[in-house]
Design an enzyme around this catalytic site. Sequence first.
Site, mmCIF file in Angstrom:
data_model
loop_
_atom_site.group_PDB
_atom_site.id
_atom_site.type_symbol
_atom_site.label_atom_id
_atom_site.label_comp_id
_atom_site.label_asym_id
_atom_site.label_seq_id
_atom_site.Cartn_x
_atom_site.Cartn_y
_atom_site.Cartn_z
ATOM 1 N N TYR A 164 -25.720 38.058 38.666
ATOM 2 C CA TYR A 164 -26.344 36.813 39.114
ATOM 3 C C TYR A 164 -27.841 36.815 38.801
ATOM 4 C CZ TYR A 164 -27.823 33.173 42.449
ATOM 5 O OH TYR A 164 -28.367 32.055 43.030
ATOM 6 N N LYS A 168 -29.750 34.141 36.348
ATOM 7 C CA LYS A 168 -30.771 33.246 36.888
ATOM 8 C C LYS A 168 -32.130 33.454 36.225
ATOM 9 C CE LYS A 168 -28.880 30.572 40.015
ATOM 10 N NZ LYS A 168 -28.843 29.104 39.768
#
Length: 328
Positions: A164, A168
């Site tokens: 993640y 991001k």
Amino acid sequence: MIDFAGQVAVVTGAGRGLGRLYALDLARRGASVIVNDRGGTMHGDGSDAAVADQVVEEIAKAGGQAVASYDSVDSPEGGQAIADSALERFGRLDAVVSNAGIFNNIAFEQLSADDWRRMLRVHLDGGFYLSQPAYKVMMEQKYGRFVFISSSAGNFGQPMEAHYAAAKTGLVGLSNVIAIEGAAHGISSNTVLPTGFSRMVTETVGDEKFLAESGFMQAIRPELVVPLVSFLASRSCTITHRNYSACAGRYARVFVGLADGWLADADSDPTAEDIEAHLEEVSSTAEFIVPDSIVDEVLQVCDRRGISAMPDNADVAFPEPRGDDGRR
């Protein structure tokens, strides 16, 4: 009042949580909104058209205009379809809030290649798949606004979230280049690192008692993120190439700085031992610039070396650095 009269905005992941709030505020301010959400779980499983439909109905009841989009951002065809839906229904596309995403907790040593690729496919690839067709529309219009929803998990790190965090932070790089190339076309691009109570927070924390009683959890009302996103998506926003954090009513710039570091003698051949000996200077952040592009780093080194960035007879030259925040 900052308004979006006559403008069209796409918000991905707009069926729930923060995305829904972004869509509602943009619509309240006059934007025609493409409410994109496939209605899957936080892990990205399944689909439910009612999730996006409910937000569209909510906007319509308040007197706004919106249409639902159920396409997934995780394919070129899906991204193109989302952009096309704005053109087909409203004839233009002025702002994209790239918010769609999935989330799960996986320890780094247990992270599979499939877990890794799936996360990047939705967040990072999805950001590209939508932004490129939208960018082409904005180029024709000579106007556009991108707001990519990044995360402090990537910029600062978060345990159990290597996939993640990487996805991001990748959006920051994407936004940086869109900002540089889009400047000539009236296009700005910025990122937001939001902290707001949502399904993601619930899953990350897990402790229901803590969630119910924590002062911090009560302070990170998701509504507090919305003002920053709405501003960055608006005509009133003239800044670009920036990252901002929104957390519990605190709004602040997040940036990557380039320190002076240690400059080895021009005629020397530095070794690993030299790095160790000068580690304090290498690591110091006492003097720094915030580069507007890789060019600024090249120019900084050339200036300190007393050399030209290009040969004297070259037909092209590096542009002058803009010096975003200058030296501190």
